[in-house]
Design a protein around this motif. Structure first.
Motif, PDB file in Angstrom:
ATOM      1  N   GLU A   1       0.816  -1.224   0.000  1.00 52.91           N
ATOM      2  CA  GLU A   1       0.000   0.000   0.000  1.00 52.91           C
ATOM      3  C   GLU A   1       0.842   1.263   0.000  1.00 52.91           C
ATOM      4  N   LYS A   2       1.989   1.208   0.649  1.00 55.24           N
ATOM      5  CA  LYS A   2       2.829   2.404   0.764  1.00 55.24           C
ATOM      6  C   LYS A   2       3.631   2.665  -0.506  1.00 55.24           C
ATOM      7  N   PHE A   3       4.237   1.623  -1.080  1.00 52.82           N
ATOM      8  CA  PHE A   3       5.176   1.826  -2.193  1.00 52.82           C
ATOM      9  C   PHE A   3       4.584   1.538  -3.568  1.00 52.82           C
ATOM     10  N   LYS A   4       3.456   0.810  -3.626  1.00 46.73           N
ATOM     11  CA  LYS A   4       2.776   0.516  -4.896  1.00 46.73           C
ATOM     12  C   LYS A   4       3.692  -0.107  -5.942  1.00 46.73           C
ATOM     13  N   GLY A   5       4.637  -0.939  -5.513  1.00 49.23           N
ATOM     14  CA  GLY A   5       5.625  -1.493  -6.443  1.00 49.23           C
ATOM     15  C   GLY A   5       5.090  -2.658  -7.261  1.00 49.23           C
ATOM     16  N   VAL A   6       5.385  -2.648  -8.573  1.00 49.59           N
ATOM     17  CA  VAL A   6       5.068  -3.790  -9.455  1.00 49.59           C
ATOM     18  C   VAL A   6       6.313  -4.109 -10.275  1.00 49.59           C
TER      19      VAL A   6
ATOM     20  N   PHE B   1       8.087  -5.600 -13.730  1.00 50.51           N
ATOM     21  CA  PHE B   1       7.898  -5.889 -15.150  1.00 50.51           C
ATOM     22  C   PHE B   1       8.952  -6.918 -15.571  1.00 50.51           C
ATOM     23  N   ASP B   2       8.515  -8.082 -16.046  1.00 54.66           N
ATOM     24  CA  ASP B   2       9.432  -9.049 -16.673  1.00 54.66           C
ATOM     25  C   ASP B   2       9.159  -9.003 -18.170  1.00 54.66           C
ATOM     26  N   ILE B   3      10.134  -8.462 -18.916  1.00 56.22           N
ATOM     27  CA  ILE B   3       9.930  -8.192 -20.347  1.00 56.22           C
ATOM     28  C   ILE B   3      10.693  -9.210 -21.190  1.00 56.22           C
ATOM     29  N   ASN B   4       9.950  -9.878 -22.091  1.00 57.30           N
ATOM     30  CA  ASN B   4      10.547 -10.833 -23.034  1.00 57.30           C
ATOM     31  C   ASN B   4      10.145 -10.450 -24.459  1.00 57.30           C
ATOM     32  N   ALA B   5      10.566 -11.246 -25.431  1.00 57.65           N
ATOM     33  CA  ALA B   5      10.360 -10.909 -26.845  1.00 57.65           C
ATOM     34  C   ALA B   5       8.906 -10.585 -27.178  1.00 57.65           C
ATOM     35  N   ASP B   6       7.961 -11.355 -26.678  1.00 60.89           N
ATOM     36  CA  ASP B   6       6.564 -11.097 -27.059  1.00 60.89           C
ATOM     37  C   ASP B   6       5.621 -10.991 -25.868  1.00 60.89           C
ATOM     38  N   SER B   7       6.175 -10.964 -24.659  1.00 60.21           N
ATOM     39  CA  SER B   7       5.275 -10.883 -23.498  1.00 60.21           C
ATOM     40  C   SER B   7       5.827  -9.965 -22.407  1.00 60.21           C
ATOM     41  N   LEU B   8       4.904  -9.353 -21.699  1.00 59.40           N
ATOM     42  CA  LEU B   8       5.222  -8.526 -20.532  1.00 59.40           C
ATOM     43  C   LEU B   8       4.462  -9.117 -19.349  1.00 59.40           C
ATOM     44  N   LYS B   9       5.213  -9.565 -18.347  1.00 60.22           N
ATOM     45  CA  LYS B   9       4.560 -10.102 -17.145  1.00 60.22           C
ATOM     46  C   LYS B   9       4.633  -9.041 -16.056  1.00 60.22           C
ATOM     47  N   ILE B  10       3.465  -8.643 -15.547  1.00 68.18           N
ATOM     48  CA  ILE B  10       3.396  -7.661 -14.456  1.00 68.18           C
ATOM     49  C   ILE B  10       3.013  -8.421 -13.193  1.00 68.18           C
ATOM     50  N   SER B  11       3.839  -8.276 -12.145  1.00 71.29           N
ATOM     51  CA  SER B  11       3.558  -9.030 -10.912  1.00 71.29           C
ATOM     52  C   SER B  11       3.829  -8.170  -9.688  1.00 71.29           C
ATOM     53  N   THR B  12       3.264  -8.597  -8.563  1.00 72.59           N
ATOM     54  CA  THR B  12       3.500  -7.885  -7.302  1.00 72.59           C
ATOM     55  C   THR B  12       3.215  -8.808  -6.130  1.00 72.59           C
ATOM     56  N   HIS B  13       3.660  -8.381  -4.959  1.00 70.21           N
ATOM     57  CA  HIS B  13       3.326  -9.094  -3.706  1.00 70.21           C
ATOM     58  C   HIS B  13       3.362  -8.055  -2.586  1.00 70.21           C
ATOM     59  N   ASN B  14       2.842  -8.405  -1.441  1.00 67.90           N
ATOM     60  CA  ASN B  14       2.805  -7.450  -0.325  1.00 67.90           C
ATOM     61  C   ASN B  14       3.195  -8.136   0.988  1.00 67.90           C
TER      62      ASN B  14
ATOM     63  N   PHE C   1       8.567  -0.781 -10.881  1.00 71.27           N
ATOM     64  CA  PHE C   1       8.111   0.615 -10.880  1.00 71.27           C
ATOM     65  C   PHE C   1       7.010   0.817  -9.848  1.00 71.27           C
ATOM     66  N   ASN C   2       6.782   2.095  -9.508  1.00 70.73           N
ATOM     67  CA  ASN C   2       5.595   2.465  -8.741  1.00 70.73           C
ATOM     68  C   ASN C   2       4.415   2.432  -9.717  1.00 70.73           C
ATOM     69  N   ALA C   3       3.418   1.591  -9.431  1.00 70.84           N
ATOM     70  CA  ALA C   3       2.299   1.391 -10.371  1.00 70.84           C
ATOM     71  C   ALA C   3       1.522   2.681 -10.605  1.00 70.84           C
ATOM     72  N   GLN C   4       1.349   3.483  -9.553  1.00 64.54           N
ATOM     73  CA  GLN C   4       0.577   4.719  -9.689  1.00 64.54           C
ATOM     74  C   GLN C   4       1.266   5.723 -10.612  1.00 64.54           C
TER      75      GLN C   4
ATOM     76  N   PRO D   1      12.843   3.767 -11.915  1.00 63.57           N
ATOM     77  CA  PRO D   1      12.490   2.449 -11.379  1.00 63.57           C
ATOM     78  C   PRO D   1      12.624   2.396  -9.866  1.00 63.57           C
ATOM     79  N   MET D   2      12.092   1.300  -9.282  1.00 59.82           N
ATOM     80  CA  MET D   2      12.181   1.073  -7.839  1.00 59.82           C
ATOM     81  C   MET D   2      13.031  -0.151  -7.577  1.00 59.82           C
ATOM     82  N   ARG D   3      13.543  -0.232  -6.356  1.00 52.99           N
ATOM     83  CA  ARG D   3      14.178  -1.487  -5.922  1.00 52.99           C
ATOM     84  C   ARG D   3      13.185  -2.191  -5.012  1.00 52.99           C
ATOM     85  N   LEU D   4      12.815  -3.399  -5.389  1.00 50.62           N
ATOM     86  CA  LEU D   4      11.839  -4.149  -4.562  1.00 50.62           C
ATOM     87  C   LEU D   4      12.548  -5.196  -3.738  1.00 50.62           C
TER      88      LEU D   4
END
Length: 366
Positions: free
Chosen positions: A276-281, A283-296, A319-322, A363-366
């Motif tokens: 809730e505080k940092f809103k970090g997500v 991005f895992d970027i590959n040739a044809d896909s972007l995976k967006i993930s997070t945890h708390n 990154f900060n999602a907001q 970018p952020m460091r998670l």
């Protein structure tokens, strides 16, 4: 002082003025609106000593005079009267009597002589700009301004005039927005000024007529903008804006193309379970896909995969999602282009075609 006025004629100017008046005041008279009648004009003034708005309303059959009345009480009276009501206002000693239909109000007033003067230096630089164009420039940048940062130059917006080129820049140290446009006429000068945060927000609100022509005057200390019947004035931030040009001098990776709405929706969904505080997500970027993930910290997790166009090396960055949502939401095209610097120090967000604005998110460091 004595005058009659229709409710509709005074309500909008009063609303525009009251918004700059702070609820808590160091001087009681600053909670009041200054009313002056001269030359068949009612002139309303509100200020917090940093920003001032003056509204001029043409009236007939009025007795000249000056007085100050409690701004919010007077606005509430006008606002809650029925539409089309004729308001009669008369000064009687230290009271102001307001009559409307069968309503009677009596407001305590303070003498106009005690109303503080808004100090302005001579405004030697001038330019004109269309209100719709200026509002777009403000709205594409103002969300990146800092709020109560110790680096007070970030609590505002840089306005850079270079002959006929206009550039607006805002940053809170974690993200940056830049908007560039051209003026219809050459100014013949170079100038950099920082508009204060509250002034920028008020100004964006006041520019409600996209067809209006604005007359802007400024010095190194003050700015004054004529908007129809209104005169907006503000004290500028007395500081130098940092040099942001270096951020464009780094080597960039291959751009990533993605549908704007798909990215917005995915970010919004995944961010539900981010910290809730940092809103970090991530991005895992590959040739044809972007995976967006997070945890708390509660060990909740979210993940979504999107199809993209990308020809660069695979990479993982957070990154900060907001911040990303704010930037992507301000793009006009259906396609968003994300370009990450080779040293992963920043991400540029813009449109496929050469557009007037750019957003940069660190970018952020998670």
């Amino acid at each position: 002082m004595k005058f009659n006025i229709n409710r509709e004629a005074i309500l909008v100017p009063l609303q525009q003025i009251v918004s700059v008046i702070e609820k808590r005041q160091t001087m009681p008279i600053l909670a009041n609106v200054l009313m002056v009648i001269e030359n068949n004009q009612l002139i309303l003034t509100g200020t917090d000593l940093e920003i001032q708005i003056i509204a001029k309303i043409n009236i007939t059959a009025a007795t000249p005079g000056t007085i100050t009345v409690p701004a919010r009480k007077f606005l509430d009276i006008c606002r809650l009267l029925p539409a089309g009501t004729e308001i009669k206002l008369e000064q009687q000693g230290d009271k102001v009597k307001i009559l409307a239909n069968r309503c009677r109000f009596s407001l305590s007033s303070l003498p106009a002589g005690n109303y503080p003067e808004f100090a302005e230096s001579e405004l030697e630089k001038k330019f004109s700009i269309n209100a719709g164009k200026f509002k777009k420039a403000l709205d594409k940048t103002l969300f990146c301004m800092a709020n109560q940062d110790v680096r007070y130059y970030l609590n505002g917006l840089l306005l850079n005039i270079s002959n006929s080129k206009l550039k607006l820049v805002a940053s809170d140290g974690h993200r940056l927005s830049i908007y560039e446009d051209t003026l219809d006429q050459s100014t013949g000068y170079e100038a950099r000024i920082i508009l204060p945060r509250k002034g920028v927000l008020e100004l964006s609100r006041l520019l409600d007529d996209p067809e209006a022509e604005l007359k802007v005057e400024f010095s190194s200390n003050n700015i004054r903008i004529f908007i129809g019947h209104l005169v907006f004035s503000a004290k500028l931030v007395d500081s130098k804006y940092p040099d942001f040009g270096k951020v464009f001098q780094q080597e960039l990776g291959n751009p990533l193309h993605i549908q704007k709405q798909l990215l917005k929706d995915a970010l919004t969904r995944v961010a539900i379970l981010s910290n809730e505080k940092f809103k970090g997500v991530t991005f895992d970027i590959n040739a044809d896909s972007l995976k967006i993930s997070t945890h708390n910290p509660e060990h909740d997790e979210a993940e979504e995969e999107l199809f993209i166009e990308y020809t660069g090396e695979p990479l993982s960055i957070a990154f900060n999602a907001q911040y990303l949502l704010d930037a992507v939401s301000n793009l006009d095209s259906e396609l968003a282009v994300l370009t990450i610097a080779n040293n992963a120090s920043s991400c540029f967000i813009d449109e496929p075609n050469d557009c007037a604005y750019k957003f940069i998110v660190m970018p952020m460091r998670l």
